[in-house]
Design a protein around this motif. Sequence first.
Motif, PDB file in Angstrom:
ATOM      1  N   PHE A 168       0.867  -1.173  -0.044  1.00  0.00           N
ATOM      2  CA  PHE A 168      -0.049   0.065   0.022  1.00  0.00           C
ATOM      3  C   PHE A 168       0.684   1.250  -0.053  1.00  0.00           C
ATOM      4  O   PHE A 168       0.230   2.354  -0.066  1.00  0.00           O
ATOM      5  CB  PHE A 168      -1.043  -0.104   1.277  1.00  0.00           C
ATOM      6  N   GLY A 169       2.085   1.300   0.142  1.00  0.00           N
ATOM      7  CA  GLY A 169       3.024   2.222  -0.016  1.00  0.00           C
ATOM      8  C   GLY A 169       2.914   3.417   1.095  1.00  0.00           C
ATOM      9  O   GLY A 169       3.474   4.554   0.936  1.00  0.00           O
ATOM     10  N   PHE A 170       2.547   2.676   2.321  1.00  0.00           N
ATOM     11  CA  PHE A 170       2.739   3.718   3.419  1.00  0.00           C
ATOM     12  C   PHE A 170       3.970   4.053   3.891  1.00  0.00           C
ATOM     13  O   PHE A 170       5.144   2.962   3.729  1.00  0.00           O
ATOM     14  CB  PHE A 170       1.956   3.160   4.421  1.00  0.00           C
ATOM     15  N   GLY A 171       4.257   5.169   4.421  1.00  0.00           N
ATOM     16  CA  GLY A 171       5.717   5.666   4.929  1.00  0.00           C
ATOM     17  C   GLY A 171       5.999   4.803   6.260  1.00  0.00           C
ATOM     18  O   GLY A 171       4.720   4.496   6.942  1.00  0.00           O
ATOM     19  N   HIS A 172       7.151   4.790   6.679  1.00  0.00           N
ATOM     20  CA  HIS A 172       7.632   4.220   7.776  1.00  0.00           C
ATOM     21  C   HIS A 172       6.668   4.897   8.994  1.00  0.00           C
ATOM     22  O   HIS A 172       6.482   4.311  10.084  1.00  0.00           O
ATOM     23  CB  HIS A 172       9.133   4.316   8.147  1.00  0.00           C
ATOM     24  N   GLN A 173       7.074   6.309   9.132  1.00  0.00           N
ATOM     25  CA  GLN A 173       6.384   7.240  10.148  1.00  0.00           C
ATOM     26  C   GLN A 173       4.709   6.954  10.390  1.00  0.00           C
ATOM     27  O   GLN A 173       4.395   6.500  11.211  1.00  0.00           O
ATOM     28  CB  GLN A 173       6.399   8.606   9.962  1.00  0.00           C
TER      29      GLN A 173
ATOM     30  N   ARG B  18      11.658  -0.003  10.302  1.00  0.00           N
ATOM     31  CA  ARG B  18      12.381  -0.079   9.480  1.00  0.00           C
ATOM     32  C   ARG B  18      12.940  -1.310   9.769  1.00  0.00           C
ATOM     33  O   ARG B  18      13.438  -2.179   8.639  1.00  0.00           O
ATOM     34  CB  ARG B  18      13.542   0.968   9.333  1.00  0.00           C
ATOM     35  N   GLN B  19      13.644  -1.936  10.819  1.00  0.00           N
ATOM     36  CA  GLN B  19      14.160  -3.353  11.132  1.00  0.00           C
ATOM     37  C   GLN B  19      13.206  -4.265  10.571  1.00  0.00           C
ATOM     38  O   GLN B  19      13.476  -5.395  10.038  1.00  0.00           O
ATOM     39  CB  GLN B  19      14.701  -3.270  12.395  1.00  0.00           C
ATOM     40  N   THR B  20      11.785  -4.047  11.110  1.00  0.00           N
ATOM     41  CA  THR B  20      10.829  -5.160  10.732  1.00  0.00           C
ATOM     42  C   THR B  20      10.551  -5.264   9.265  1.00  0.00           C
ATOM     43  O   THR B  20      10.418  -6.363   8.912  1.00  0.00           O
ATOM     44  CB  THR B  20       9.528  -4.658  11.671  1.00  0.00           C
ATOM     45  N   ALA B  21      10.536  -4.180   8.636  1.00  0.00           N
ATOM     46  CA  ALA B  21      10.190  -4.106   7.196  1.00  0.00           C
ATOM     47  C   ALA B  21      11.315  -4.982   6.434  1.00  0.00           C
ATOM     48  O   ALA B  21      11.038  -5.631   5.581  1.00  0.00           O
ATOM     49  CB  ALA B  21      10.136  -2.706   6.494  1.00  0.00           C
ATOM     50  N   HIS B  22      12.633  -4.781   7.044  1.00  0.00           N
ATOM     51  CA  HIS B  22      13.906  -5.373   6.193  1.00  0.00           C
ATOM     52  C   HIS B  22      13.849  -6.909   6.733  1.00  0.00           C
ATOM     53  O   HIS B  22      13.650  -7.706   5.642  1.00  0.00           O
ATOM     54  CB  HIS B  22      15.116  -4.915   6.713  1.00  0.00           C
ATOM     55  N   ARG B  23      13.435  -7.069   7.714  1.00  0.00           N
ATOM     56  CA  ARG B  23      13.432  -8.609   8.015  1.00  0.00           C
ATOM     57  C   ARG B  23      12.214  -9.238   7.498  1.00  0.00           C
ATOM     58  O   ARG B  23      12.189 -10.418   6.885  1.00  0.00           O
ATOM     59  CB  ARG B  23      13.097  -8.774   9.625  1.00  0.00           C
ATOM     60  N   ALA B  24      10.976  -8.519   7.255  1.00  0.00           N
ATOM     61  CA  ALA B  24       9.915  -9.050   6.681  1.00  0.00           C
ATOM     62  C   ALA B  24      10.083  -9.549   5.127  1.00  0.00           C
ATOM     63  O   ALA B  24       9.666 -10.537   4.736  1.00  0.00           O
ATOM     64  CB  ALA B  24       8.771  -8.432   6.972  1.00  0.00           C
ATOM     65  N   ARG B  25      10.625  -8.241   4.475  1.00  0.00           N
ATOM     66  CA  ARG B  25      11.040  -8.345   3.103  1.00  0.00           C
ATOM     67  C   ARG B  25      11.946  -9.649   2.846  1.00  0.00           C
ATOM     68  O   ARG B  25      11.696 -10.508   1.776  1.00  0.00           O
ATOM     69  CB  ARG B  25      11.640  -7.227   2.784  1.00  0.00           C
TER      70      ARG B  25
END
Length: 310
Positions: A141-146, A160-167
Amino acid sequence: MSAEAPGQDTELRADEHAERFTRLRPLLFTIAYEILGSATEADDVLQDSYLRWSQVDLDAVRDTKSYLAKVVTRQALNTVRASSRRREDYVGPWLPEPLLLDERDASSDAVLAESVSMAMLVVLETLTPDERAVFVLHEVFGFGHQEIASAVGKSVIAVRQTAHRARRNVQARRKRFAPVDAAETARITGQFMAATATGDLDGLLALLAPDAVWTADSGGKTTAARRPLVGAAKVAAAVLDIFGKRKRTPGLRIETVNCNGAPAIAAYVEDRLEGVFLLATADGRITDFFAVRNPDKLRAMAETHRISRR
């Protein structure tokens, strides 16, 4: 000013709450469904979210889309955590609920079709609830990290860390599946239907990848394999046993439906839905069958849903 003015103002506000929510409902439903893997629970989350939204002071809302996405995400995460024990005690493999779509829905948006595919939802099931929510909100959905940090109640650094791990985890598990190609799936589904209708074992084997997997979800409420079947020969035998029954079961009919962004197969006895079978393909062959037989999960197929990334 008349004495009715305050009441009129409240009614106008209620109309505006409803108008904003209705306009974004397909997006909000898609967020909830991708986090939950359940159309039934996603509908419940939207009902709860609207009750909360109806009490919000609209003058304090700067971005309706971001605000409602946050409300829905929080409600979806609460639902996931509340149902975790039920999934742990589930009998046999657990598959997401199939999602019946309008024939045109998702067809023009490859990212959307991919994100709601059964193969992707199965991969998302391997993530933690927070990883899943962060991945869906950012990658789909393209939402920003904030914005995501506010929705999941974490710091921007943690998101950011969670996004990297999930990806990384999704990419590692997604290698088995090709991106959704509705036209290719439709072609292979047609060949599959022809092979099963005639009992053509050789034709069916030619459609299956050597390491094809059959995963059936019955929840212990109907007959189905309790463990995945692996290998083209075993999968072909299971397929011919199930779909060959059309010749000896009165009232059994097989038809194609638009499920999770691609053609799928629905089996009915009279007017009762007995199962939905979704395919995943790669290199022109079927790599996975996902057979949803649990009658509780099939109830969501009683109506079509609209999905959107916007």
